[in-house]
Design a protein around this motif. Sequence first.
Motif, short mmCIF file in Angstrom:
data_model
loop_
_atom_site.label_atom_id
_atom_site.label_comp_id
_atom_site.label_asym_id
_atom_site.label_seq_id
_atom_site.Cartn_x
_atom_site.Cartn_y
_atom_site.Cartn_z
N ASP A 81 0.85 -1.18 0.00
CA ASP A 81 0.00 0.00 0.00
C ASP A 81 0.89 1.24 0.00
N PRO A 82 0.47 2.30 -0.68
CA PRO A 82 1.29 3.52 -0.78
C PRO A 82 1.70 4.03 0.59
N GLY A 83 2.99 4.31 0.75
CA GLY A 83 3.50 4.87 2.00
C GLY A 83 3.72 3.86 3.11
N LEU A 84 3.27 2.62 2.89
CA LEU A 84 3.40 1.59 3.93
C LEU A 84 4.38 0.49 3.53
N GLY A 85 4.86 0.53 2.32
CA GLY A 85 5.80 -0.49 1.88
C GLY A 85 5.14 -1.85 1.72
N LEU A 86 5.91 -2.89 1.92
CA LEU A 86 5.42 -4.26 1.81
C LEU A 86 5.23 -4.80 3.24
N ARG A 87 4.02 -5.22 3.52
CA ARG A 87 3.74 -5.77 4.84
C ARG A 87 3.45 -7.26 4.72
N LEU A 88 4.08 -8.02 5.61
CA LEU A 88 4.01 -9.48 5.53
C LEU A 88 2.69 -9.98 6.11
N ILE A 89 1.97 -10.77 5.31
CA ILE A 89 0.68 -11.30 5.75
C ILE A 89 0.88 -12.68 6.38
N TYR A 90 1.44 -13.59 5.60
CA TYR A 90 1.73 -14.96 6.05
C TYR A 90 2.98 -15.44 5.32
N PHE A 91 3.65 -16.41 5.91
CA PHE A 91 4.72 -17.08 5.19
C PHE A 91 4.74 -18.56 5.55
N SER A 92 5.45 -19.30 4.73
CA SER A 92 5.51 -20.75 4.91
C SER A 92 6.94 -21.21 4.65
N TYR A 93 7.47 -22.04 5.53
CA TYR A 93 8.84 -22.52 5.37
C TYR A 93 8.89 -24.00 4.98
N ASP A 94 7.72 -24.59 4.79
CA ASP A 94 7.67 -25.99 4.36
C ASP A 94 6.23 -26.32 3.98
N VAL A 95 6.07 -27.43 3.30
CA VAL A 95 4.72 -27.86 2.93
C VAL A 95 3.88 -28.04 4.19
N LYS A 96 2.67 -27.55 4.13
CA LYS A 96 1.69 -27.62 5.21
C LYS A 96 2.07 -26.80 6.45
N MET A 97 3.18 -26.10 6.41
CA MET A 97 3.58 -25.24 7.52
C MET A 97 3.26 -23.79 7.17
N LYS A 98 2.80 -23.03 8.15
CA LYS A 98 2.51 -21.62 7.92
C LYS A 98 2.76 -20.84 9.21
N GLU A 99 3.14 -19.59 9.02
CA GLU A 99 3.37 -18.71 10.14
C GLU A 99 2.71 -17.37 9.86
N LYS A 100 2.14 -16.75 10.88
CA LYS A 100 1.54 -15.43 10.71
C LYS A 100 2.63 -14.38 10.54
N GLY A 101 2.34 -13.43 9.66
CA GLY A 101 3.21 -12.28 9.52
C GLY A 101 2.71 -11.16 10.42
#
Lengths: 112, 111
Positions: B38-58
Amino acid sequence: GENVEQHPSTLSVQEGDSAVIKCTYSDSASNYFPWYKQELGKGPQLIIDIRSNVGEKKDQRIAVTLNKTAKHFSLHITETQPEDSAVYFCAAMEGSYDKVIFGPGTSLSVIP
Amino acid sequence: DVKVTQSSRYLVKRTGEKVFLECVQDMDHENMFWYRQDPGLGLRLIYFSYDVKMKEKGDIPEGYSVSREKKERFSLILESASTNQTSMYLCASSLTNTEAFFGQGTRLTVV
């Protein structure tokens, strides 16, 4: 968690002049600092990066410096050209899971 | 060359719809990320995953969920789209402790 600040938010330079963008980070455990360039309508693309065991890195007209003590890192572009006009993001990689946190971006305009 | 492909460049959805944004990478990267820009806010992390079926909140996971059933594919789901989710969404992938490669982005408009 990590917080990255970036200044200035906009920067205008004459073609041939230098441009400097400065960033600070908060987490002393961060160990990888990439810089991305985003052109209109495209995703960000890596232009240079630096790791915490290095103080300075150069690649042609682009250089990055890192001051771990002060938690500052900067991007220097020399002999700017109109094609350098873009949005530039600094970022820091936070500890585990390679989580990359970005600064808010700097819109660079190079005036011919 | 590494390629990260997002299924749509532009998307228009109605408030309350369930929205799926798909991302595929072809370099066998372990890590995948979803950001919103979003303008002025840069890139904000929503979620990420480091392996299949694994997820972490951003940093901004509220209103979103993700799915990673296969290593090459990472989906972002808006359970019930709202107008404040109108944004540019960027997917990225990386190997451990190296640069992230980004897709072209999906510009989502919720009306």
